[in-house]
Design a protein around this motif. Structure first.
Motif, PDB file in Angstrom:
ATOM      1  N   ILE A 359       0.819  -1.220   0.000  1.00  0.00           N
ATOM      2  CA  ILE A 359       0.000   0.000   0.000  1.00  0.00           C
ATOM      3  C   ILE A 359       0.848   1.263   0.000  1.00  0.00           C
ATOM      4  CG2 ILE A 359      -1.924  -1.115   1.162  1.00  0.00           C
ATOM      5  CD1 ILE A 359      -0.901   0.134   3.781  1.00  0.00           C
ATOM      6  N   TYR A 360       2.181   1.133   0.131  1.00  0.00           N
ATOM      7  CA  TYR A 360       3.030   2.309   0.198  1.00  0.00           C
ATOM      8  C   TYR A 360       3.449   2.765  -1.188  1.00  0.00           C
ATOM      9  CZ  TYR A 360       3.448   1.190   5.154  1.00  0.00           C
ATOM     10  OH  TYR A 360       3.181   0.924   6.459  1.00  0.00           O
ATOM     11  N   GLY A 361       3.453   4.060  -1.378  1.00  0.00           N
ATOM     12  CA  GLY A 361       3.870   4.657  -2.633  1.00  0.00           C
ATOM     13  C   GLY A 361       3.608   6.142  -2.581  1.00  0.00           C
ATOM     14  N   LEU A 362       3.973   6.832  -3.632  1.00  0.00           N
ATOM     15  CA  LEU A 362       3.794   8.279  -3.678  1.00  0.00           C
ATOM     16  C   LEU A 362       2.881   8.651  -4.825  1.00  0.00           C
ATOM     17  CD1 LEU A 362       7.441   9.406  -2.976  1.00  0.00           C
ATOM     18  CD2 LEU A 362       5.507   9.553  -1.418  1.00  0.00           C
ATOM     19  N   SER A 369       8.749  16.301  -6.322  1.00  0.00           N
ATOM     20  CA  SER A 369       9.671  16.657  -5.239  1.00  0.00           C
ATOM     21  C   SER A 369      10.822  15.662  -5.151  1.00  0.00           C
ATOM     22  CB  SER A 369       8.923  16.715  -3.901  1.00  0.00           C
ATOM     23  OG  SER A 369       8.399  15.442  -3.570  1.00  0.00           O
ATOM     24  N   ILE A 370      10.581  14.422  -5.592  1.00  0.00           N
ATOM     25  CA  ILE A 370      11.668  13.438  -5.619  1.00  0.00           C
ATOM     26  C   ILE A 370      12.685  13.807  -6.690  1.00  0.00           C
ATOM     27  CG2 ILE A 370      12.210  11.030  -6.125  1.00  0.00           C
ATOM     28  CD1 ILE A 370       9.674  10.233  -4.812  1.00  0.00           C
ATOM     29  N   LEU A 371      12.182  14.277  -7.819  1.00  0.00           N
ATOM     30  CA  LEU A 371      13.088  14.675  -8.893  1.00  0.00           C
ATOM     31  C   LEU A 371      14.045  15.766  -8.423  1.00  0.00           C
ATOM     32  CD1 LEU A 371      10.573  14.752 -11.882  1.00  0.00           C
ATOM     33  CD2 LEU A 371      12.357  13.066 -11.465  1.00  0.00           C
ATOM     34  N   GLU A 372      13.539  16.616  -7.538  1.00  0.00           N
ATOM     35  CA  GLU A 372      14.383  17.695  -7.047  1.00  0.00           C
ATOM     36  C   GLU A 372      15.480  17.188  -6.120  1.00  0.00           C
ATOM     37  OE1 GLU A 372      11.690  20.330  -5.168  1.00  0.00           O
ATOM     38  OE2 GLU A 372      10.619  20.885  -7.004  1.00  0.00           O
ATOM     39  N   GLN A 373      15.261  16.034  -5.492  1.00  0.00           N
ATOM     40  CA  GLN A 373      16.223  15.541  -4.509  1.00  0.00           C
ATOM     41  C   GLN A 373      17.320  14.676  -5.126  1.00  0.00           C
ATOM     42  OE1 GLN A 373      14.700  13.849  -0.874  1.00  0.00           O
ATOM     43  NE2 GLN A 373      12.718  14.809  -1.179  1.00  0.00           N
ATOM     44  N   ARG A 374      17.115  14.200  -6.318  1.00  0.00           N
ATOM     45  CA  ARG A 374      18.087  13.273  -6.873  1.00  0.00           C
ATOM     46  C   ARG A 374      19.365  14.008  -7.281  1.00  0.00           C
ATOM     47  NH1 ARG A 374      16.239  11.876 -13.077  1.00  0.00           N
ATOM     48  NH2 ARG A 374      15.938  14.031 -13.755  1.00  0.00           N
ATOM     49  N   PRO A 375      20.493  13.360  -7.117  1.00  0.00           N
ATOM     50  CA  PRO A 375      21.733  13.949  -7.608  1.00  0.00           C
ATOM     51  C   PRO A 375      21.707  14.045  -9.137  1.00  0.00           C
ATOM     52  CG  PRO A 375      22.149  12.139  -6.107  1.00  0.00           C
ATOM     53  CD  PRO A 375      20.695  12.105  -6.437  1.00  0.00           C
ATOM     54  N   GLU A 376      22.460  14.960  -9.663  1.00  0.00           N
ATOM     55  CA  GLU A 376      22.475  15.165 -11.108  1.00  0.00           C
ATOM     56  C   GLU A 376      22.916  13.901 -11.839  1.00  0.00           C
ATOM     57  OE1 GLU A 376      23.678  18.246 -14.414  1.00  0.00           O
ATOM     58  OE2 GLU A 376      23.614  18.883 -12.370  1.00  0.00           O
ATOM     59  N   GLY A 377      22.120  13.523 -12.837  1.00  0.00           N
ATOM     60  CA  GLY A 377      22.438  12.345 -13.624  1.00  0.00           C
ATOM     61  C   GLY A 377      22.043  11.037 -12.983  1.00  0.00           C
ATOM     62  N   GLU A 455       9.102  11.275   0.886  1.00  0.00           N
ATOM     63  CA  GLU A 455       9.956  11.534  -0.272  1.00  0.00           C
ATOM     64  C   GLU A 455      11.428  11.323   0.056  1.00  0.00           C
ATOM     65  OE1 GLU A 455       6.828  14.899  -0.484  1.00  0.00           O
ATOM     66  OE2 GLU A 455       7.489  13.390   0.957  1.00  0.00           O
ATOM     67  N   GLU A 456      11.769  11.447   1.345  1.00  0.00           N
ATOM     68  CA  GLU A 456      13.154  11.224   1.750  1.00  0.00           C
ATOM     69  C   GLU A 456      13.405   9.752   2.095  1.00  0.00           C
ATOM     70  OE1 GLU A 456      14.661  15.168   4.001  1.00  0.00           O
ATOM     71  OE2 GLU A 456      12.870  14.264   4.874  1.00  0.00           O
ATOM     72  N   THR A 506      21.335  11.196  -1.515  1.00  0.00           N
ATOM     73  CA  THR A 506      19.906  10.896  -1.548  1.00  0.00           C
ATOM     74  C   THR A 506      19.420  10.553  -0.147  1.00  0.00           C
ATOM     75  OG1 THR A 506      20.152   8.509  -1.883  1.00  0.00           O
ATOM     76  CG2 THR A 506      20.207   9.907  -3.840  1.00  0.00           C
ATOM     77  N   GLY A 507      18.088  10.586   0.009  1.00  0.00           N
ATOM     78  CA  GLY A 507      17.475  10.117   1.234  1.00  0.00           C
ATOM     79  C   GLY A 507      17.600  11.080   2.388  1.00  0.00           C
ATOM     80  N   PRO A 508      17.229  10.644   3.595  1.00  0.00           N
ATOM     81  CA  PRO A 508      17.251  11.512   4.772  1.00  0.00           C
ATOM     82  C   PRO A 508      18.671  11.821   5.224  1.00  0.00           C
ATOM     83  CG  PRO A 508      16.647   9.282   5.382  1.00  0.00           C
ATOM     84  CD  PRO A 508      16.692   9.306   3.890  1.00  0.00           C
ATOM     85  N   ASP A 509      18.829  12.988   5.787  1.00  0.00           N
ATOM     86  CA  ASP A 509      20.132  13.426   6.284  1.00  0.00           C
ATOM     87  C   ASP A 509      20.278  12.944   7.724  1.00  0.00           C
ATOM     88  OD1 ASP A 509      22.559  14.589   6.557  1.00  0.00           O
ATOM     89  OD2 ASP A 509      21.829  16.663   6.649  1.00  0.00           O
TER      90      ASP A 509
END
Length: 1009
Positions: A359-362, A369-377, A455-456, A506-509
C-alpha cells in the motif's frame, strides 16, 4: 544407549533377511471409479491403497483410479479421503486381467479411516492415539485464494496460533502450537515438506547488520512455499504426538504434502488472479492545544492557570489526501499445472508467478519533489516509487514411479525465486509511520511529519532476494505383503541476499548517510539435509490381534553460512561495497547435526483397540560434551468404542497418549570459544584473545513431556462430528541465561538447564453438514482452544527475567506476562482535568495479564447453492490477553495525543496519558489494554460455470472466485490493530509504530482442461 543402537541395527538386519522371499511373477490390474453416495458425482483425490502394503494411487478429476502390477490372488483395497467414510473391498486379482472395483463413499464429519502422516509413515487415524489436525489445503487454496501458507492454516487448526507481525507486504508470522514453553529457545514448530525437514526460520532484520533500521519486520521461510502446490497440511501437536520426531519436535510438527500426479490423460489447470490491497485503518490525528497567541497550551497548563486554550489544531499526514504515502496496493498471480500419467508413472508439474505491490507509494503529484532531490544524472530507482513489493516465481515437478511390483519411487522438486522489498518502519527514526504518528501539526512541522518525509525515506532500499531449491526422493520397497521399507533423502537449500542501500546525496540526512552513502549486504547460504531409513512389519498374530512394528534411523544436518559486508563513503553512482572508502567484512557459520534411532510397536485388538509404545534416541552436536545421548519415550492407546451405531451416536473413539520430546540448545551455547582483540605492545601491535562464550559441558536439550486425552464422535449418521482434547505439557531443563560471578574470569553469562515451565489447555470442535439436498448444502465448523502457561521454577538463585520493559518470566505466573506499577486517580478539584498530583502510582509492579491469546475460536460456514455457487466465510476470535499500546505512549510523551491537549477527553484517558508521560515515576499500565478481537478473516464467492459456458473457453470446468480477507474487526482495543506485533522476539509483544493488517479483495479465474 549403545545396546539400544545395536539392537536396532540387528532388528533391521533380521527384517532384511526375512524380506528375501520371491515375488510373484504373474500380475493383474484393478481399476474403477469412486463416487459420492449422496450426489453420485465423482470424487477426486481419493487414496486407494492395497491394505498391508505401500501400494496406492489417487483418483483423478473423474473419480477414476487404476492399480496395475498387482500380484495374483485375493487382495483388500481401501478407498479413503478427508470428509468421507472409508470403504474396503476384497478383490480377486487374475493374471493379465483387468478387474473392475468401484467405490461409493458416504460423506461423514469424522473420517477415522483416513490416512494421516506419522513419524513412521502413514497410518489410519483410528490407530493413532493423538489428535492430528488435517487441513484440506487444495480445496482451501481454490476457494479462498490465500496469500500465503500461514494464511492457509490460520483459523483452520485449533490450538495453532498464527501471530502476524504486520500488514506490510512480505512480512512474516510466528506459529505457536499449544502455546510457548521455552524462555530462551525458538518456539517455532518443525516444518516437513514431502518427507524432509526444511528451513523454518524467521529472518529477523533487527539482528542483521544490514537491516538494523527496518525495525521488527520479519520474513517467514514457511511462506516461501506456494499454497497452490500443496495437497494437504497436517499439524502434529506437542511431544506426545511428536516424540518419534526427536530433538526439536516438542513445539510440534507441520507436515506439508505437495500435489501428486494422477492416472489418466493429462489434466491441465490454469488460473489467474488480480486483487486490490487497501488499508482500512483510521490513523490518529496529531493534536496541539493552542492559546490565543498561537503558543502551545496543554490541559495541565490550563489546570495550572498558566494559559487559556483558544482552540485545538490537528494534522494527520498519514491520511492527508494531498501528500499521503498510503494508497491502494495490488496483487496478481497466474499459474498453471498439469497432472496425469500411467499406472506405472504419474507426474505433477506446476509454475506460478506472483506479485504484490504494498500500500506504500507516492502520488504522481508528489513525485516532482523526488526529482528535485536526486543527484544530477542519477536515475530514480523503482524502489523509491514503490518501496514495498513482493515478487515470487514458484516451480514444481513431482514424479511417482512404480518401478516394479515391489518398488515405488517418489521424487519431489521445488524451486522458488523470490524478491521482497520492505519499507522503513517500526521502531525506527527513519520509518514513515513513526514520522507520521510522532509528528506534529502544520504550525509545528511542515506537513505534520516529525522526522523525515516519505519523499526522503523512500530513497532507502531494503530488499531480500532468495533462491530456494527443495529436493526429496522417497523409495518404498515392499518385498512381501506384510513388510515394507522406506528410504528418504533430500536437501533444502536457500541462497539469501539482504541489501540495505542509501546512495550518496539521496534520502534523509541522518548520521551522515546522505553525505557519505552506505551499502550493507548480507549473503546467506543455508542447507538442510535429511536422511531417513525405516522399516515396518505389519501382520495378523491371530484372527483378533494385529501387530505393527516400525524401526528406523534419521540423520539431519543444518548448516548456515553468513558473510556480511558494509561499505561507507560511497562515490556518486556507486552500487557496490567495493567502491566504498570504508569497508567492513564479517562472517559466521552455524551447524548442527542430529542422529536419531527409533522403534515403535503397536498391537491391535479386533481392529478396535490399538496400543502403541515407542522409543527415540538422539545425539546432537549442540549438546555439551559431558551429555552424550537422550531418549524420548511415548505410550498411547486408541479405542473405537462404537462403530456405525446408527441413530444419534454413529461412532465414538476414545484416545490417550503420553510422550516426551525436546528442543536442542543453541548451536554454540555449549562451546567455549574466544574472539581476538588487538593488544598494544612496545614492540608493536599483537593479537590477543578473550573468552566470548563460557560454554557449558553439561548443557542438554530442553525436555518436554506431555499427556493428552480426548475423543471423537460421529453423530446423526456421520453428518455431525465432535472432537475434544485435554493436554498438559511440562518442560524441564529449560534454558536460562545465568549471570556468572566475576571471580570466575569468564563471560558475564552462560546458558544452563535450570527452569521448569508448564502449558495446559483444551481443544475441540464440532463440524458437519446441517443441510444437504439438491438445492442447498450447508457445511459448518466451529473449533476452539484454550492455552494457559506458567513458570513453575526459574531455578535456584535466578531472579525474575524482565524484558521488553514491561514483560517478565516470574515463578507461578504466565510466561512473558505483563508487569507494571498500577495507578489510581481522582479529580480532586473537580475541574475536569487530571494532573500529576491527582494520580497515585504504586511502588511495585503487579501482574496485568497474558501477552499471548489464551482463547481462540473459529467459525467456518460454507453454502453450496445448487451446482453453480459456493459461499464461504471464516470468523476468527482471540482473547484472554492484553497488548501494550506503545505507540500511544510515545505519542503522549511527544505531547501530541488527544488526552493531553483536549479538555473534553475522558478522565480515564487523561489519567493514563498523564501517568505515562508526565509523572516523575511514569507507568504505562493504562496502555496495557485488553486485546480481544473478532475478525471476518475470509469471505469468498465461487461461481461454477455450466459446462456449456466452460466449453466456450475450451475447458471442461471453469470457475470464478471473489474473495476478501480481513474485512471486519470488532475489538475494544484503542490502538490501530490488536493483531500487530512490533517486537520480533520470542515472547515480546507490543504495538509500536507498526503497519496494521491490510484488507484484500481478489478475483480468481480457474480453468480445467
Amino acid at each position: 544407549m549403545r545396546a539400544f543402537r545395536i539392537l536396532l541395527g540387528l532388528g533391521l538386519g533380521v527384517c532384511l533377511v526375512a524380506a528375501a522371499s520371491p515375488t510373484q511373477a504373474q500380475t493383474g490390474t484393478i481399476r474403477g471409479q469412486i463416487t459420492d453416495q449422496a450426489t453420485g458425482q465423482p470424487i477426486s483425490n481419493v487414496l486407494v491403497s492395497v491394505v498391508g502394503t505401500n501400494r496406492s494411487v489417487r483418483s483423478d478429476q473423474e473419480g477414476m483410479y487404476e492399480l496395475a502390477g498387482l500380484p495374483v490372488g485375493n487382495i483388500t483395497l481401501r478407498a479413503a479421503t478427508i470428509g468421507y467414510g472409508a470403504q474396503t473391498a476384497t478383490v480377486a486379482v487374475q493374471a493379465a486381467t483387468v478387474v473392475t472395483q468401484d467405490f461409493v463413499l458416504p460423506q461423514v464429519a469424522v473420517s477415522l479411516d483416513a490416512l494421516v502422516v506419522t513419524a513412521t509413515g502413514e497410518q489410519r487415524a483410528v490407530e493413532v492415539p493423538n489428535v492430528i489436525t488435517s487441513v484440506d489445503a487444495a480445496r482451501a487454496a481454490e476457494e479462498v485464494a490465500p496469500t500465503s501458507v500461514s494464511a492457509l492454516i490460520q483459523g483452520r487448526a485449533p490450538g495453532v496460533q498464527i501471530i502476524n507481525s504486520s500488514g506490510t507486504a512480505g512480512t512474516g508470522t510466528k506459529i505457536r502450537i499449544r502455546g510457548s514453553s521455552s524462555m530462551s529457545l525458538s518456539n517455532e514448530p518443525i516444518l516437513v515438506v514431502d518427507g524432509i525437514r526444511v528451513d523454518n526460520r524467521q529472518d529477523d532484520y533487527t539482528t542483521s547488520a544490514g537491516f538494523s533500521q527496518v525495525g521488527g519486520q520479519t520474513i517467514s521461510r514457511i511462506n516461501d512455499f506456494n499454497p497452490d502446490e500443496i495437497e494437504s497440511i497436517e499439524v502434529v501437536k506437542g511431544p506426545s504426538a511428536a516424540a518419534l520426531y526427536g530433538t526439536d519436535a516438542s513445539n510440534g510438527v507441520i507436515v506439508i504434502k505437495t500435489k501428486r500426479g494422477r492416472v489418466g490423460a493429462p489434466v491441465w489447470n490454469a488460473y489467474g488472479e488480480y486483487g486490490l490491497v487497501s488499508d482500512p485503518n483510521d490513523f490518529p490525528n496529531n493534536y496541539r492545544g493552542i492559546a490565543a497567541d498561537g503558543s502551545s497550551c496543554l490541559i495541565y497548563d490550563i489546570s495550572a492557570g498558566t494559559c487559556t486554550q483558544s482552540g485545538i489544531e490537528f494534522a494527520n499526514p498519514l491520511e492527508s489526501k494531498s501528500v499521503t504515502p498510503i494508497g491502494a496496493g495490488s496483487r496478481y498471480q497466474f499459474g498453471a499445472n498439469v497432472a496425469g500419467g500411467t499406472s506405472e508413472v504419474q507426474y505433477f508439474l506446476s509454475g506460478e508467478y506472483e506479485r504484490e505491490n504494498g500500500i506504500y507509494g507516492l502520488p504522481t503529484a508528489t513525485q516532482d519533489s523526488i526529482l528535485e532531490q536526486r543527484p544530477e544524472g542519477y536515475e530514480i530507482p523503482d524502489y523509491v516509487l514503490n518501496p514495498n513489493r513482493v515478487r515470487r516465481i514458484s516451480l514444481r515437478g513431482n514424479l511417482n514411479a512404480q518401478l516394479s511390483n515391489t518398488v515405488n519411487l517418489l521424487v519431489s522438486t521445488g524451486y522458488v525465486d523470490g524478491h521482497t522489498r520492505l519499507p522503513q518502519n517500526d521502531n525506527n527514526v527513519l520509518g514513515m509511520l513513526p514520522s507520521g504518528l510522532l509528528g506534529g501539526t502544520d504550525s509545528t512541522v511542515i506537513g505534520g511529519w516529525g522526522f523525515y518525509t516519505p519523499e526522503e525515506v523512500f530513497w532507502i532500499e531494503a530488499t531480500q532476494g532468495i533462491q530456494r531449491f527443495t529436493q526429496s526422493v522417497t523409495a518404498n520397497w515392499t518385498p512381501t505383503t506384510w513388510l515394507d521399507f522406506r528410504a528418504i533423502g533430500g536437501v533444502d537449500y536457500a541462497g539469501i541476499s539482504n541489501v540495505s542501500f542509501q546512495a550518496i546525496g539521496t534520502g534523509p540526512d541522518f548520521s551522515n548517510l546522505k553525505d557519505d552513502g552506505q551499502r550493507v549486504s548480507d549473503k546467506i547460504s543455508s542447507w538442510e539435509y535429511t536422511f531417513d531409513l525405516g522399516g515396518t512389519a505389519q501382520f495378523q498374530l491371530s484372527d483378533r490381534i494385529s501387530s505393527r512394528t516400525s524401526i528406523g534411523a534419521q540423520y539431519f544436518r543444518s548448516y548456515r553460512e553468513i558473510v556480511f559486508t558494509t561499505g561507507e563513503k560511497l562515490p556518486p553512482g556507486a552500487g557496490s561495497n567495493a567502491s566504498a572508502t570504508d569497508q567492513f567484512i564479517g562472517e559466521s557459520f552455524i551447524e548442527t547435526r542430529t542422529l536419531g534411532t527409533y522403534i515403535e510397536q503397536q498391537f491391535g485388538l479386533n481392529d478396535r483397540l490399538f496400543v502403541t509404545a515407542g522409543l527415540r534416541g538422539d545425539d546432537n552436536s549442540a549438546f555439551g560434551k559431558d551429555f552424550d545421548y537422550t531418549v524420548y519415550p511415548k505410550l498411547g492407546a486408541s479405542y473405537l468404542l462404537l462403530e456405525r451405531g446408527g441413530g444419534l451416536l454413529d461412532n465414538l473413539r476414545l484416545r490417550g497418549a503420553w510422550g516426551v520430546s525436546g528442543v536442542q540448545p543453541g548451536t554454540n551455547d555449549a562451546k567455549l570459544f574466544y574472539t581476538g582483540i588487538p593488544l598494544a605492545r612496545p614492540s608493536g601491535h599483537e593479537t590477543g584473545v578473550v573468552i566470548q562464550n563460557a560454554g557449558n559441558d553439561e548443557l542438554k536439550p530442553e525436555r518436554s513431556s506431555e499427556f493428552e486425552a480426548g475423543l471423537e464422535a460421529g453423530l446423526f449418521g456421520g453428518r455431525i462430528g465432535f472432537d475434544f482434547t485435554f493436554y498438559r505439557r511440562t518442560t524441564t531443563d529449560a534454558l536460562v541465561n545465568r549471570e556468572l560471578a566475576p571471580s570466575l574470569g569468564l563471560t558475564t553469562n552462560r546458558f544452563e538447564n535450570l527452569a521448569k515451565t508448564q502449558n495446559y489447555g483444551f481443544e475441540g470442535g464440532i463440524n458437519g453438514t446441517l443441510v444437504r439436498n439438491a438445492m442447498l448444502t450447508w457445511d459448518f465448523s466451529l473449533t476452539g482452544s484454550t492455552n494457559s502457561s506458567k513458570v513453575v521454577d526459574l531455578g535456584e538463585g535466578i531472579e525474575p527475567i524482565v524484558f521488553n520493559v514491561v514483560q517478565a518470566h516470574k515463578n507461578d505466573y504466565p510466561l512473558g506476562g505483563y508487569w507494571e506499577r498500577p495507578f489510581e486517580f481522582e479529580d480532586v478539584n473537580g475541574d475536569g482535568i487530571i494532573t500529576t498530583d491527582e494520580i497515585t502510582i504504586g511502588d511495585t509492579t503487579e501482574f496485568l495479564g497474558y501477552s499471548r491469546p489464551r482463547y481462540e475460536v473459529s467459525l467456518f460456514n460454507a453454502f453450496d447453492v445448487g451446482s453453480w455457487l459456493r459461499i464461504s466465510g471464516l470468523f476468527d476470535y482471540r482473547g484472554g490477553h492484553k497488548l501494550w499500546n506503545y505507540t500511544e505512549v510515545f505519542r503522549c510523551r511527544f505531547r501530541i495525543c488527544q488526552p493531553l491537549n483536549d479538555p473534553s477527553a475522558s478522565l480515564d484517558d487523561q489519567a493514563r496519558a498523564t501517568a505515562a508521560a508526565l509523572t516523575s515515576t511514569q507507568t504505562v499500565a493504562g496502555y496495557i489494554e485488553p486485546a480481544w478481537f473478532i475478525k471476518l478473516r475470509e469471505l469468498s464467492f465461487t461461481f461454477f460455470a455450466p459446462q456449456s459456458v466452460a466449453r466456450l473457453f475450451g475447458s471442461d470446468r471453469a470457475s470464478l472466485t471473489i474473495s476478501g480477507r480481513n474485512l471486519l474487526t470488532i475489538t475494544d482495543y484503542t490502538g490501530l490493530d490488536p493483531e500487530v506485533q512490533e517486537y520480533a522476539g520470542n515472547f515480546g509483544s507490543d504495538d509500536f509504530l507498526t503497519q496494521p493488517q491490510v484488507r484484500y479483495w481478489t478475483a480468481r479465474v480457474q480453468l480445467t482442461f
